[in-house]
Design an enzyme around this catalytic site. Structure first.
Site, short mmCIF file in Angstrom:
data_model
loop_
_atom_site.label_atom_id
_atom_site.label_comp_id
_atom_site.label_asym_id
_atom_site.label_seq_id
_atom_site.Cartn_x
_atom_site.Cartn_y
_atom_site.Cartn_z
N ASP A 32 89.00 -75.37 89.32
CA ASP A 32 89.38 -75.22 87.90
C ASP A 32 90.90 -75.20 87.80
OD1 ASP A 32 89.98 -73.96 85.28
OD2 ASP A 32 87.81 -73.75 85.17
N ILE A 33 91.43 -75.96 86.84
CA ILE A 33 92.89 -76.08 86.70
C ILE A 33 93.53 -74.78 86.19
CG2 ILE A 33 93.07 -76.92 84.31
CD1 ILE A 33 94.85 -79.19 85.45
N GLN A 36 82.16 -72.73 75.24
CA GLN A 36 82.26 -74.03 75.94
C GLN A 36 83.35 -74.87 75.30
OE1 GLN A 36 78.76 -76.55 75.76
NE2 GLN A 36 79.48 -77.84 77.44
N GLU A 37 84.33 -75.23 76.12
CA GLU A 37 85.43 -76.05 75.60
C GLU A 37 85.26 -77.51 75.99
OE1 GLU A 37 89.10 -74.19 76.73
OE2 GLU A 37 88.78 -72.55 75.31
N HIS A 96 78.72 -77.82 82.74
CA HIS A 96 79.39 -77.41 83.98
C HIS A 96 79.05 -75.96 84.29
CE1 HIS A 96 82.11 -76.77 80.55
NE2 HIS A 96 82.52 -75.67 81.17
N HIS A 104 80.58 -72.59 86.20
CA HIS A 104 81.75 -71.95 86.81
C HIS A 104 81.28 -71.10 88.00
CE1 HIS A 104 84.60 -72.41 83.31
NE2 HIS A 104 83.46 -72.50 82.65
P1 5GP Z 1 84.47 -74.01 79.40
O1 5GP Z 1 85.26 -73.08 78.56
O2 5GP Z 1 84.19 -75.32 78.71
O3 5GP Z 1 83.22 -73.38 79.96
O4 5GP Z 1 85.36 -74.30 80.67
C1 5GP Z 1 86.06 -75.47 80.90
C2 5GP Z 1 86.92 -75.24 82.13
O5 5GP Z 1 87.42 -76.49 82.55
C3 5GP Z 1 88.10 -74.31 81.89
O6 5GP Z 1 88.03 -73.20 82.75
C4 5GP Z 1 89.32 -75.20 82.17
O7 5GP Z 1 90.34 -74.53 82.85
C5 5GP Z 1 88.73 -76.33 83.01
N1 5GP Z 1 89.41 -77.60 82.80
C6 5GP Z 1 89.68 -78.18 81.60
N2 5GP Z 1 90.31 -79.35 81.79
C7 5GP Z 1 90.45 -79.51 83.12
C8 5GP Z 1 91.03 -80.54 83.92
O8 5GP Z 1 91.57 -81.54 83.44
N3 5GP Z 1 90.99 -80.36 85.28
C9 5GP Z 1 90.39 -79.27 85.86
N4 5GP Z 1 90.41 -79.20 87.19
N5 5GP Z 1 89.84 -78.29 85.13
C10 5GP Z 1 89.87 -78.40 83.77
#
Ligand code: 5GP
Ligand code: ZN
Length: 185
Positions: free
Chosen positions: A57-58, A120-121, A126, A128
């Site tokens: 994760d970035i 969820q962004e 996915h 984590h």
């Molecule tokens: P969500 O909030 O959707 O469950 O989590 C999305 C995750 O994807 C976040 O923790 C965010 O840091 C990670 N993420 C978003 N864009 C990128 C990217 O371009 N590269 C990587 N490695 N992680 C990303």
């Protein structure tokens, strides 16, 4: 860049005429995780199978925070075909163990957000995998909601009614405990 009214109309007309396959392709072209899967955007990959990849994760919650994704674009968990679930969760299991050992963690959380309300962004399913340490300032605690017994019963019944395959088994157990009326033969 702002589109003119004419351009917006044309775009809407074009989108309306797309087939489901073309629409899916368009969604994939906009999806950051699909771009990572295709290699268009770089990521620090740590696992690849036929149907899944995993990468760091970035913006990690902790060192060793890994994102595991199905290669096929599905938005939320219930949309994943059963045939792809096993591979996804096998990868989650492997990563949970590898990340735990790699960063000498004390525990691991598995987190899976579905829908904006759930945080969820990125709209590509996915999981984590988050290694945990003592006092790492990461919290999953919540204020418990107060529900009455009848509310628990009602919610149980509603969820059961959405899973017919398990309804009979669980209802029989409830009947035996006298918690629901026996069904008519
Ligand atoms: P969500 O909030 O959707 O469950 O989590 C999305 C995750 O994807 C976040 O923790 C965010 O840091 C990670 N993420 C978003 N864009 C990128 C990217 O371009 N590269 C990587 N490695 N992680 C990303
Ligand atoms: Zn995608």
């Amino acid at each position: 860049m702002e589109l003119t009214e004419e351009q917006q109309k044309k775009l809407q007309e074009k989108l309306k005429n797309l087939s489901p396959e073309q629409m899916q392709e368009l969604i994939k072209q906009q999806c950051i995780f699909c771009k990572i899967i295709s290699g268009e955007i770089p990521a620090k990959k740590v696992l690849e199978t036929n149907n899944t990849i995993a990468f760091l994760d970035i913006n990690p919650a902790n060192p060793g925070h890994v994102i595991v994704v199905p290669k096929a674009h599905h938005q939320i968990l219930p949309q994943i075909p059963d045939s792809e679930i096993l591979d996804l969760f096998n990868s989650v299991k492997k990563i949970a163990s590898a990340a735990f050992e790699a960063v000498d963690a004390k525990g691991v959380n598995i987190l899976q957000n579905n829908g904006p309300a759930a945080g969820q962004e990125v709209p590509h399913v996915h999981v984590h995998v988050i290694p945990r340490f003592d006092e790492d300032n990461f919290s999953f605690t919540w204020e418990p909601k107060k529900l009455k017994e009848e509310q628990f019963d009602e919610i149980q019944k509603r969820i059961l009614s959405k899973i017919p395959s398990s309804m009979e088994k669980i209802e029989t157990a409830l009947e035996e405990k006298g918690e629901v009326k026996p069904r008519l033969p």
